[in-house]
Design an enzyme around this catalytic site. Structure first.
Site, PDB file in Angstrom:
ATOM      1  N   GLU A 133       0.838  -1.214   0.000  1.00 22.17           N
ATOM      2  CA  GLU A 133       0.000   0.000   0.000  1.00 22.17           C
ATOM      3  C   GLU A 133       0.872   1.263   0.000  1.00 22.17           C
ATOM      4  OE1 GLU A 133      -2.790  -0.813  -0.889  1.00 22.17           O
ATOM      5  OE2 GLU A 133      -2.833  -2.889  -0.161  1.00 22.17           O
ATOM      6  N   GLU A 171      -1.258  -2.265 -10.296  1.00 15.21           N
ATOM      7  CA  GLU A 171      -0.934  -3.367  -9.385  1.00 15.21           C
ATOM      8  C   GLU A 171       0.391  -4.065  -9.714  1.00 15.21           C
ATOM      9  OE1 GLU A 171      -2.270  -3.515  -6.635  1.00 15.21           O
ATOM     10  OE2 GLU A 171      -4.144  -2.416  -6.930  1.00 15.21           O
TER      11      GLU A 171
HETATM   12  N1  BES Z   1      -5.953  -1.440  -4.499  1.00 16.11           N
HETATM   13  C1  BES Z   1      -5.920  -2.784  -4.024  1.00 16.11           C
HETATM   14  C2  BES Z   1      -7.246  -3.279  -3.512  1.00 16.11           C
HETATM   15  C3  BES Z   1      -8.379  -3.198  -4.510  1.00 16.11           C
HETATM   16  C4  BES Z   1      -8.202  -3.529  -5.832  1.00 16.11           C
HETATM   17  C5  BES Z   1      -9.630  -2.789  -4.091  1.00 16.11           C
HETATM   18  C6  BES Z   1      -9.257  -3.434  -6.738  1.00 16.11           C
HETATM   19  C7  BES Z   1     -10.678  -2.699  -4.995  1.00 16.11           C
HETATM   20  C8  BES Z   1     -10.494  -3.025  -6.323  1.00 16.11           C
HETATM   21  C9  BES Z   1      -4.871  -2.958  -2.936  1.00 16.11           C
HETATM   22  O1  BES Z   1      -3.729  -2.190  -3.132  1.00 16.11           O
HETATM   23  C10 BES Z   1      -4.401  -4.375  -2.970  1.00 16.11           C
HETATM   24  O2  BES Z   1      -3.903  -4.776  -3.974  1.00 16.11           O
HETATM   25  N2  BES Z   1      -4.529  -5.092  -1.873  1.00 16.11           N
HETATM   26  C11 BES Z   1      -4.049  -6.452  -1.761  1.00 16.11           C
HETATM   27  C12 BES Z   1      -2.701  -6.436  -1.092  1.00 16.11           C
HETATM   28  C13 BES Z   1      -1.724  -7.468  -1.564  1.00 16.11           C
HETATM   29  C14 BES Z   1      -1.544  -7.562  -3.043  1.00 16.11           C
HETATM   30  C15 BES Z   1      -0.382  -7.285  -0.885  1.00 16.11           C
HETATM   31  C16 BES Z   1      -5.091  -7.209  -0.945  1.00 16.11           C
HETATM   32  O3  BES Z   1      -6.154  -6.651  -0.681  1.00 16.11           O
HETATM   33  O4  BES Z   1      -4.878  -8.356  -0.602  1.00 16.11           O
HETATM   34 ZN    ZN Z   2      -2.577  -2.919  -4.791  1.00 14.64          ZN
END
Ligand code: BES
Ligand code: ZN
Length: 615
Positions: free
Chosen positions: A296, A318
């Site tokens: 994050e 991502e």
């Molecule tokens: N931005 C994302 C979460 C997200 C993506 C929310 C698409 C809604 C729509 C966040 O940065 C994320 O990728 N979180 C991952 C963390 C992991 C990859 C370390 C999670 O939620 O597990």
């Molecule tokens: Zn992410």
């Protein structure tokens, strides 16, 4: 530049762009709505401009004005997940370069998909209600009428009136508070976000919050029950921020706070500017899940400064963020650790490709979202195929330092803007102009627009993975007569990361016989481990092996927390255990009303529960 279409938005961003947004809201916990107004400062991009379209979903619109004059408006028909276009006709005409302030008075719906309203019983403290938002990808429009597309960036200012026993926080810098002059039982909290950002990063939490300082620019926020745990778990935050700055350039958002949400928060983490949201399932007690924080934090550059132009280019957000997250891991734990995490990521990608089917277009790096709800095709593909591509390029271009030079330069080049995959690729070719021959040999079409596993499989260093592989092999090969050969000593030397990898390997194989998982419990005592990443994989393994005793534990984990990464596969695996299919559906229906609406919608799909007659 070619005009960009955002299949997920109705807003007319080729005609005008929101530059600033001024929110003034009241959180009404008794009717579960936000009520108030938003004033959008809109820059006009064309001559003879007299109308614009905003995204809305499930909003009641009371009044619209432009520069203080009443404006005509009409809410179009509801289009599935996209909501209803709000067509506004101005009482005057403007030309290119002019600005207009469009003000909308409105109220949200109690079922707004961006918002979860929790009863006191659903909180840790049990005394006060709680509200949180989750706007990514397309939910902001259920909270604020706006140009809900990541191609538009604006600053924002907000004031939120809440009952005075509660505190409001937002994805912005805190800017003071005052008694609500209209209601002595309420307080107004003010916020400002001076860095332009896309609408999906607007975020709000209202609850009985406390906070504790964990670094020079960081606090942990949560209900008081979790503040100390959070402060312990996330002590590495400042080190990670400094490491990220040394890799990617200065941190421009001022504050970096963390907020630990109630257990129904659907994601591991969400990169809301100034205030990352995290799931309480990160509170492992040993800091072993802190890579989510590194992730994050990394979004402060890739995602929040340089943003995907539309959700079709989500891998830019991502993939680069996982790349940076693992570079932070490399700086703090070493290159072998990064290699180990990359192996785990590739395994997750394999699982996703297997789950979707290798011909499914949802496994393309760049997806086509025409008529597709991004929540429904969310997976680890943009993360792990994206990472694999960047790692492949790193090897081709001369190693981590060389490639990080490109990533940093890409961030500088596109900071404060939104980009497409083509723009990224053009810049890659410009930056590495001396190595264009090598870049031309990359199978770009295979990587980006072809489903399934990537066209090239990176070779990672297996030093830390070897022990996991060896132990997993022993279990897969063991006959019942060999089970006495396993003992607690097998896992003595393994880190929690390695235990996760060991279980992930077994999950990719055909299910073990029930006798094996029972023996595994006897010797490794996995049932008593609370690390959520271990527990989820362990319970899935047991359910896949049809160990009946694990079913109630799996359903308990699936409902006691709501992180979709855990809840969806746990429900799905119990559902696929024929004898317990009805039980999975029954438990889901019992809990549906207290679940986050997006989680409930996706679990309902996974379990083939009819949306309309689901209750
Ligand atoms: N931005 C994302 C979460 C997200 C993506 C929310 C698409 C809604 C729509 C966040 O940065 C994320 O990728 N979180 C991952 C963390 C992991 C990859 C370390 C999670 O939620 O597990
Ligand atoms: Zn992410």
């Amino acid at each position: 530049m070619a005009p960009v279409t955002d299949h997920c938005s109705f807003s007319s961003f080729s005609k005008c762009l929101t530059r600033h947004l001024n929110l003034s809201l009241q959180a009404d916990f008794s009717s579960r709505v936000l009520r108030g107004r938003v004033a959008l400062t809109v820059e006009v991009l064309e001559d003879k401009f007299s109308s614009l379209t905003l995204d809305t979903k499930d909003l009641k619109i009371f009044k619209v004005s432009a520069n203080g004059q009443a404006a005509k408006f009409e809410l179009g028909a509801q289009h599935g997940f996209k909501g209803s276009p709000l067509e506004i006709t101005l009482p005057f005409e403007l030309s290119r370069g002019q600005h207009v302030i469009v003000e909308v008075e409105y109220e949200t719906s109690p079922s707004a998909s961006a918002l979860q309203w929790l009863s006191p019983a659903q909180t840790a403290g049990k005394k006060h209600p709680y509200l949180f938002s989750q706007c990514q990808a397309t939910h902001c429009r259920t909270m604020v009428p706006c140009q809900d597309t990541p191609s538009v960036k604006h600053t924002y200012y907000a004031q939120v009136s809440v009952p005075k026993e509660l505190i409001a926080v937002m994805s912005a810098v805190r800017d003071g508070q005052e008694a609500d002059p209209t209601d002595s039982s309420r307080v107004i909290y003010r916020f400002r976000q001076p860095v332009p950002m896309p609408s999906y990063l607007i975020a709000l939490v209202v609850g009985a919050l406390e906070s504790r300082e964990i670094g020079p620019r960081s606090r942990v926020w949560s209900e008081k029950e979790h503040v100390d745990q959070g402060a312990f778990e996330f002590t590495e935050t400042e080190t990670m921020l400094k490491t990220a700055e040394s890799l990617a350039g200065p941190y421009v958002w001022g504050q970096y706070d963390l907020l630990v949400l109630p257990p129904s928060f659907p994601y591991g983490g969400m990169e809301n500017p100034c205030l990352t949201f995290v799931t309480p399932t990160l509170l492992a007690g040993d800091r072993s899940l802190s890579n989510v924080i590194a992730h994050e934090i990394s979004h402060s550059w890739t995602g929040n400064l340089v943003t995907n132009k539309t959700w079709e280019h989500f891998w830019l957000n991502e993939g680069h963020t996982v790349y940076l997250e693992r570079m932070i891991g490399r700086a703090m734990e070493g290159e072998q650790f990064r290699q180990f995490k990359a192996i785990g990521g590739l395994k997750e990608l394999q699982e996703a490709v297997h789950q979707f089917g290798a011909n499914n277009a949802a496994t393309n790096l760049v997806v086509n979202l025409e008529g597709v709800n991004p929540d429904e095709c969310f997976s680890c593909v943009p993360y792990e195929k994206g990472f694999a591509l960047l790692y492949h390029l790193e090897e081709l271009m001369g190693g981590p330092e060389v490639f990080m030079g490109f990533v940093k330069s890409y961030i500088q080049m596109f900071a404060y803007s939104s980009v497409t995959t083509e723009q990224w690729k053009d810049y890659l070719f410009t930056y590495f102009k001396d190595k264009v021959d090598i870049l031309n040999k990359v199978d770009w079409n295979g990587w980006m627009y072809t489903p399934g596993m990537p066209p090239f499989k990176p070779q990672y260093d297996t030093t830390l993975a070897d022990a996991c592989n060896a132990l997993a092999q022993r279990w897969t090969k063991a006959k019942d007569a060999d089970l006495s050969g396993f003992s607690e000593a097998d896992i003595k030397q393994l880190s929690s990361h390695q235990l996760i990898e060991f279980l992930a390997l077994l999950l990719l194989q055909d299910p073990l016989p029930t006798s094996h998982v029972k023996r595994m419990q006897e010797v490794y005592k996995f049932n008593s481990i609370n690390n959520s990443e271990i527990r989820c994989r362990w319970l899935r393994l047991c359910v896949k092996s049809e160990w009946e005793d694990a079913v109630p534990l799996a359903l308990k984990m699936a409902t006691e927390q709501g992180r979709m990464k855990f809840t969806r596969p746990l429900f799905r695996d119990v559902y696929n255990f024929a004898k317990f299919r009805d039980e999975a559906v029954k438990v889901f229906k019992e809990h549906r009303n207290e679940m986050h609406s997006v989680t409930a919608m996706l679990v309902a799909k996974d379990l083939k529960v009819d949306q309309s007659t689901g209750l």
